[in-house]
Design a protein around this motif. Structure first.
Motif, PDB file in Angstrom:
ATOM      1  N   UNK A 301       0.864  -1.176   0.000  1.00 36.89           N
ATOM      2  CA  UNK A 301       0.000   0.000   0.000  1.00 36.89           C
ATOM      3  C   UNK A 301       0.902   1.227   0.000  1.00 36.89           C
ATOM      4  N   UNK A 302       0.339   2.439  -0.107  1.00 34.08           N
ATOM      5  CA  UNK A 302       1.189   3.627  -0.049  1.00 34.08           C
ATOM      6  C   UNK A 302       2.020   3.724   1.225  1.00 34.08           C
ATOM      7  N   UNK A 303       1.623   3.011   2.274  1.00 32.43           N
ATOM      8  CA  UNK A 303       2.362   3.045   3.536  1.00 32.43           C
ATOM      9  C   UNK A 303       3.523   2.068   3.565  1.00 32.43           C
ATOM     10  N   UNK A 304       3.603   1.129   2.599  1.00 32.53           N
ATOM     11  CA  UNK A 304       4.691   0.158   2.581  1.00 32.53           C
ATOM     12  C   UNK A 304       4.169  -1.262   2.460  1.00 32.53           C
ATOM     13  N   UNK A 305       5.019  -2.223   2.873  1.00 28.22           N
ATOM     14  CA  UNK A 305       4.691  -3.635   2.759  1.00 28.22           C
ATOM     15  C   UNK A 305       4.223  -4.200   4.096  1.00 28.22           C
ATOM     16  N   UNK A 306       3.336  -5.200   4.012  1.00 30.58           N
ATOM     17  CA  UNK A 306       2.943  -6.010   5.163  1.00 30.58           C
ATOM     18  C   UNK A 306       2.920  -7.457   4.699  1.00 30.58           C
ATOM     19  N   UNK A 307       3.316  -8.374   5.599  1.00 27.16           N
ATOM     20  CA  UNK A 307       3.457  -9.772   5.209  1.00 27.16           C
ATOM     21  C   UNK A 307       2.625 -10.663   6.119  1.00 27.16           C
ATOM     22  N   UNK A 308       2.049 -11.700   5.521  1.00 29.60           N
ATOM     23  CA  UNK A 308       1.206 -12.644   6.249  1.00 29.60           C
ATOM     24  C   UNK A 308       1.551 -14.049   5.795  1.00 29.60           C
ATOM     25  N   UNK A 309       1.641 -14.977   6.745  1.00 30.52           N
ATOM     26  CA  UNK A 309       1.986 -16.349   6.417  1.00 30.52           C
ATOM     27  C   UNK A 309       3.477 -16.558   6.473  1.00 30.52           C
ATOM     28  N   UNK A 310       4.017 -17.308   5.515  1.00 34.61           N
ATOM     29  CA  UNK A 310       5.454 -17.578   5.488  1.00 34.61           C
ATOM     30  C   UNK A 310       5.891 -18.536   6.577  1.00 34.61           C
ATOM     31  N   UNK A 311       5.041 -19.522   6.898  1.00 30.06           N
ATOM     32  CA  UNK A 311       5.357 -20.422   8.006  1.00 30.06           C
ATOM     33  C   UNK A 311       6.067 -21.690   7.548  1.00 30.06           C
ATOM     34  N   UNK A 312       6.101 -21.958   6.251  1.00 33.29           N
ATOM     35  CA  UNK A 312       6.730 -23.185   5.768  1.00 33.29           C
ATOM     36  C   UNK A 312       8.079 -22.876   5.141  1.00 33.29           C
ATOM     37  N   UNK A 313       8.841 -23.922   4.927  1.00 38.91           N
ATOM     38  CA  UNK A 313      10.154 -23.750   4.315  1.00 38.91           C
ATOM     39  C   UNK A 313      10.008 -23.508   2.813  1.00 38.91           C
ATOM     40  N   UNK A 314      11.034 -22.900   2.229  1.00 39.67           N
ATOM     41  CA  UNK A 314      11.027 -22.685   0.784  1.00 39.67           C
ATOM     42  C   UNK A 314      11.080 -24.030   0.073  1.00 39.67           C
ATOM     43  N   UNK A 315      10.380 -24.123  -1.047  1.00 44.22           N
ATOM     44  CA  UNK A 315      10.366 -25.358  -1.829  1.00 44.22           C
ATOM     45  C   UNK A 315      11.484 -25.296  -2.855  1.00 44.22           C
ATOM     46  N   UNK A 316      12.323 -26.314  -2.874  1.00 40.70           N
ATOM     47  CA  UNK A 316      13.474 -26.328  -3.779  1.00 40.70           C
ATOM     48  C   UNK A 316      13.035 -26.462  -5.232  1.00 40.70           C
ATOM     49  N   UNK A 317      13.666 -25.681  -6.093  1.00 41.13           N
ATOM     50  CA  UNK A 317      13.438 -25.791  -7.533  1.00 41.13           C
ATOM     51  C   UNK A 317      14.584 -26.618  -8.127  1.00 41.13           C
ATOM     52  N   UNK A 318      14.223 -27.643  -8.868  1.00 47.21           N
ATOM     53  CA  UNK A 318      15.237 -28.551  -9.380  1.00 47.21           C
ATOM     54  C   UNK A 318      15.825 -28.090 -10.708  1.00 47.21           C
ATOM     55  N   UNK A 319      15.113 -27.261 -11.430  1.00 44.56           N
ATOM     56  CA  UNK A 319      15.585 -26.823 -12.733  1.00 44.56           C
ATOM     57  C   UNK A 319      16.751 -25.847 -12.582  1.00 44.56           C
ATOM     58  N   UNK A 320      17.776 -26.017 -13.439  1.00 47.01           N
ATOM     59  CA  UNK A 320      18.945 -25.142 -13.406  1.00 47.01           C
ATOM     60  C   UNK A 320      18.998 -24.213 -14.617  1.00 47.01           C
ATOM     61  N   UNK A 321      17.868 -24.093 -15.300  1.00 45.14           N
ATOM     62  CA  UNK A 321      17.828 -23.240 -16.487  1.00 45.14           C
ATOM     63  C   UNK A 321      18.172 -21.797 -16.124  1.00 45.14           C
ATOM     64  N   UNK A 322      17.613 -21.319 -15.004  1.00 46.47           N
ATOM     65  CA  UNK A 322      17.862 -19.937 -14.597  1.00 46.47           C
ATOM     66  C   UNK A 322      19.340 -19.714 -14.307  1.00 46.47           C
ATOM     67  N   UNK A 323      20.010 -20.683 -13.696  1.00 40.56           N
ATOM     68  CA  UNK A 323      21.433 -20.542 -13.391  1.00 40.56           C
ATOM     69  C   UNK A 323      22.237 -20.365 -14.673  1.00 40.56           C
TER      70      UNK A 323
END
Length: 659
Positions: A301-323
């Motif tokens: 919002x114009x006031x900035x960011x707010x975050x909700x959730x984020x309770x689980x671990x990041x899911x690994x991406x197996x593809x190396x195309x981006x690298x």
């Protein structure tokens, strides 16, 4: 005149009281006259009330100018369609018909205190530029005052009825469109190994979950790609979603045969001026949510960011195309540059320095002069620097002040293991750079570097050293010019530090990167020596562990007696505290004279990143930190304990919501 009215009222009341006394005496002397006495009392009371009421109405009409003797000024006030009240010493001395009819509902309040008539009015506040907003009799007014508040002077109040305007303004704000972009995390990875029937069932559950989520609002949902949806809802419903902390995040984890297989990342743009701006804000918010590991909602919002959730671990991406793409882009940038400087975050650790050394080799493979910018006095990886000096590689490292002399428009600056401007090794170096590349694995924070040419940010990765190890595999090497065993050991040390010897935040790609470094000659026993410390360092670490207190399942330590050159013991003590039974997270804070540095660790049950963000820091779910300047130790302790309390309370609410 006010005193005369009061005396008149008192005289009537005294006479009425005397009449009551006589009636009571008559009833006592002759009980037969009891009914008669009661009737007399009733008639007397009714007569007194009617006379007082009639008298006040006559006086009110007289004061309001409804007589032949009213002057021009009084008539002009009385004819105003806007309600007007004149006060004398806080008492209603005069008002016009508009006030009596519209505000008071045809009730006369002349000579009554304003505090009794409309208690909400504050004369001092009415004299401010925007007046005072009040609600009275089901209507909304803005009251403006003029005059001086004193016993002898007059004070005028003007009532502006803006009920309709404010109702429309409220409805306008409630119906403002909020744009929401929803991404299914690692959509391809989820469906890749499923049978066609299972893939259709999971995709259908995802659609149904989102339709139910948006179906509770007046908004709409549209699919824009295989794994992304866009929704537009009214602000009134967005407030409910925020208050409920986006329950669709919990619903997503129930999709499929295994809990947590499917997660959503949501970006929301609120209170934008236009729909296009709202979409741009939602995209920025989604980028933040994905950059912080996914499975959460980011609201901008114009006031900035707010975050909700984020309770689980990041899911690994197996593809190396981006690298492969990033490696090619960085190689092209280096070929166009005259020189390369690489730096990490302040108080650099083995991961920051190891990743920087890896990118140093990348630059040399491109034939470009390069150096690692590091403040050795404040580095937590001094053992690694000394190892390179003993190998005759001391010229590869340069102090920040000296590096500024070599910065020119053709210099490429590579930032590793951080993406936050405030945490850079040298702010001046970043500001002077024309071309910047960022390589980081920490969850995205507010205040990140937003002007980089390449922003390689993967929060699923275990470390920055893992990302750099992958990049090095996509550049041509010869037997004579390739990663040396010492450089491979530096990268392996960075991976081992951030994974705590492969105990946390590891994935398939973590072990693949480690295997590559072993092939390049990295020796695990040599890496282990980089973690060794002196007897003095061990003694300070042991003292920090001894001083720990347990607060809401967290080990908390505050100290001001650790020398600045031994700051390496802070994260080490935080790691050791996790080996104590019942400790789910550890927080070690040390005052080094210029700032209070926090090091936070957990085993995954507590998201220390969210707690450190309350103190202006950041990091990962299991590893984070923060620095506080111009703060006392007592204040820093209060801030940390408040952040832990808030986090635990949010955890409790989440558990109750999930049953």
């Amino acid at each position: 005149m006010k005193k005369r009215f009061a005396a008149f009222d008192a005289a009537i009341l005294i006479l009425s009281a005397a009449c009551v006394v006589l009636c009571v005496a008559l009833a006592v002397a002759q009980p037969l006259y009891l009914a008669f006495a009661g009737g007399v009392l009733l008639v007397t009371a009714l007569a007194v009330w009617l006379n007082l009421h009639w008298f006040r109405r006559r006086i009110a009409r007289f004061l309001r100018g409804i007589s032949s003797s009213s002057d021009t000024a009084q008539n002009s006030f009385a004819s105003l369609k806007m309600p007007v009240v004149v006060l004398s010493g806080g008492t209603v001395a005069w008002y016009n018909d508009a006030f009596r009819d519209d505000v008071m509902g045809e009730q006369d309040v002349c000579l009554l205190p304003l505090a009794k008539v409309i208690p909400a009015i504050d004369p001092a506040q009415t004299q401010e530029k925007n007046g005072q907003n009040i609600e009275y009799g089901g209507q909304r007014y803005t009251v403006y005052g003029s005059g001086v508040e004193s016993v002898d002077s007059l004070f005028v109040l003007y009532f502006v009825n803006n009920t309709v305007l404010r109702r429309q303004a409220g409805e306008y704000l409630a119906t403002r469109p909020a744009v929401m972009i929803i991404a299914v995390d690692t959509y391809d990875e989820i469906l890749r190994d499923m049978k066609e029937s299972e893939r259709a069932r999971v995709a259908g559950e995802i659609e149904l979950t989102l339709e139910k989520f948006i179906g509770g609002t007046t908004g709409f949902l549209r699919r824009i790609s295989a794994s992304q949806y866009i929704a537009v809802v009214e602000e009134r419903h967005m407030q409910e979603l925020v208050k409920g902390r986006f329950p669709v995040l919990d619903a997503a984890r129930t999709i499929g045969d295994e809990p947590g297989t499917v997660t959503f990342s949501i970006g929301v743009g609120r209170l934008a001026q236009t729909l296009r701006e709202g979409e741009a804000m939602a995209m920025q918010a989604l980028d933040m949510a994905l950059g912080r590991g996914g499975d959460q909602a980011a609201v901008k919002s114009p006031e900035g960011f707010a975050f909700y959730g984020g309770v689980s671990r990041s899911v690994e991406k197996r593809s190396k195309v981006k690298s492969r793409i990033i490696a090619s882009a960085i190689r092209d940038l280096m070929m166009q540059s005259g020189s390369v400087l690489i730096m990490g975050h302040r108080a650099s650790d083995l991961d920051a320095l190891g990743a920087a050394i890896g990118m140093l080799r990348f630059a040399k493979l491109c034939g470009k002069p390069a150096a690692v910018v590091v403040n050795e006095r404040q580095s937590l990886a001094s053992n690694l620097v000394e190892e390179f000096r003993r190998a005759g590689r001391g010229e590869d490292f340069i102090e920040p002040d000296e590096a500024e002399k070599y910065m020119d428009p053709d210099t490429l600056l590579i930032v590793v293991d951080t993406h936050v401007k405030a945490l850079l090794e040298s702010q001046a170096l970043y500001q002077a750079a024309k071309t910047v590349v960022v390589i980081d694995h920490h969850r995205k924070c507010v205040g990140h570097i937003d002007d980089s040419v390449v922003f390689y940010h993967e929060p699923y990765a275990s470390s920055a050293s893992e990302l750099v190890s992958e990049l090095l595999q996509y550049i041509d090497m010869t037997k004579e010019n390739r990663l040396t065993p010492l450089e491979a050991q530096a990268l392996l040390a960075g991976i081992m530090l951030d994974t705590r010897n492969y105990a946390l935040h590891t994935g398939v790609r973590t072990f693949e990167a480690s295997a590559y470094l072993r092939r390049m000659g990295a020796q695990t026993q040599a890496v282990k020596r980089l973690f060794n410390s002196s007897f003095e360092t061990y003694a300070y670490k042991a003292q920090l562990v001894t001083d720990a207190e347990i607060y809401m399942g967290c080990a908390v330590v505050f100290s001001d007696h650790v020398p600045p050159e031994l700051n390496v013991v802070v994260p080490q003590a935080a790691n050791d505290l996790l080996t104590i039974n019942g400790v789910e997270a550890s927080f070690v804070a040390v005052d080094n004279g210029t700032q209070i540095a926090f090091s936070a660790r957990s085993m995954g049950e507590v998201n220390v990143q969210l707690i450190m963000e309350k103190l202006g820091g950041g990091g990962h779910l299991t590893m984070a930190g923060a620095q506080l300047r111009n703060t006392t130790m007592a204040e820093a302790k209060r801030l940390l304990l408040d952040a832990i309390t808030e986090y635990r309370e949010n955890q409790r609410i989440e558990r109750q919501k999930n049953g």
